[in-house]
Enzyme design. Sequence first.
Site, PDB file in Angstrom:
ATOM      1  N   CYS A  49     -16.171 -27.940  27.407  1.00 25.41           N
ATOM      2  CA  CYS A  49     -16.520 -28.313  28.181  1.00 25.41           C
ATOM      3  C   CYS A  49     -18.182 -28.519  27.711  1.00 25.41           C
ATOM      4  CB  CYS A  49     -17.498 -27.042  29.698  1.00 25.41           C
ATOM      5  SG  CYS A  49     -18.412 -28.374  30.045  1.00 25.41           S
ATOM      6  N   CYS A 100     -21.121 -27.504  29.434  1.00 29.74           N
ATOM      7  CA  CYS A 100     -21.560 -26.204  29.764  1.00 29.74           C
ATOM      8  C   CYS A 100     -21.862 -25.889  27.874  1.00 29.74           C
ATOM      9  CB  CYS A 100     -20.148 -25.606  30.043  1.00 29.74           C
ATOM     10  SG  CYS A 100     -19.355 -26.214  31.263  1.00 29.74           S
ATOM     11  N   ASP A 101     -21.354 -26.317  27.208  1.00 29.42           N
ATOM     12  CA  ASP A 101     -21.501 -25.059  25.798  1.00 29.42           C
ATOM     13  C   ASP A 101     -22.579 -25.913  24.555  1.00 29.42           C
ATOM     14  OD1 ASP A 101     -20.167 -22.890  26.699  1.00 29.42           O
ATOM     15  OD2 ASP A 101     -18.056 -24.212  26.465  1.00 29.42           O
TER      16      ASP A 101
END
Length: 305
Positions: free
Chosen positions: A133, A136-137
């Site tokens: 992701c 997200c990261d």
Amino acid sequence: MANYDLIIIGAGPAGLTAALYASRAGLKTLVVEKGAAGGQIATTAVMENWPGTESISGPALTEAMAKHAKKFGAELLEFTEVTGIEIEGPVKKVHTVNGTFEAKALIIATGNREKKLGVPGEAEFKGKGVSYCATCDAPFFREKDVVVIGGGNSALEEAHYLAKFAKSVTVIHRRSHFRADKAVEEKIRAEPKIKIVLDSTVEAIVGAKKAEGVRMLNTKTGKASELKCDGVFIYVGMIPNSELVAGKVALDKYGCVITDADRNASAPGVFAAGDVTHGKVKQAVTAAGDGAIAAVMAEKYMEGE
Ligand code: NAP
């Protein structure tokens, strides 16, 4: 007597749109979701292809969709995993970790999940440099060197997103042509921070305590090489979340639920919508369209049409 007219399993764009249509049509509707509502869009930072909105975040769209469905009376039960379903006969049973619910019809809108690459180091370094992701990261990889594995729309779009943060992004794809849309390919080819390595498979993710590189194999020359990096983002496709209905309705060879044009699955009173189905286009907007069709047809099914 069933306690609901309709139970929808899954609260992504398909499930939430089905809930809106069903509750607005007066059906007593329950949506059961194993995590938080939103499905894949819950982790999508920016959506630029939801009609009528030039740019919206996945979480904002989810919140608006859930609120909209609830306004017409749909009930949304989050963090409630479905453990089994019984679909024979006119009353369908949905067993969950929070009890059993019954309905006259079901819509399966359970979506799909990321496929694993299946190489050494992948599981070991998950969360330690290996991610599925970018949204997200990506901020963890500011000014770092990252690798993206895959050649579909997800891989290329996420590579483009990562380039906003990382020092360099190397896309590694196993064939000589991308599966992604041409427009997405052109976008990444125009980004100077993105390098492309074709005809190459990743054989292992290497490192001591975290991912520090990938071991590659050129499929044309047979030459092995290693590329140092700080992060590895894997986008090699999706697996349908159809385990719940396996053996109960017809699935295709990939495990996707087969439906007709009215989103009927192969059992009466069971419908399917969105990414869990066999449709080739897996977009939030097509999932929402599916959800609307499934809800309208579920209503007609209950009316005996
Ligand atoms: P996908 O289109 O199935 O692409 C998966 C990619 O991973 C392919 O390039 C495939 O290679 C590669 N791959 C599969 N297994 C591999 C392995 N073991 N090792 C190395 N590479 C492997 O999956 P996706 O990109 O997740 O997209 C899923 C669906 O969502 C698609 O329909 C896509 O169009 C859609 N999507 C749309 C958008 C958008 O339009 N905004 C954004 C994201 C996703 P091959 O090409 O060689 O098979």
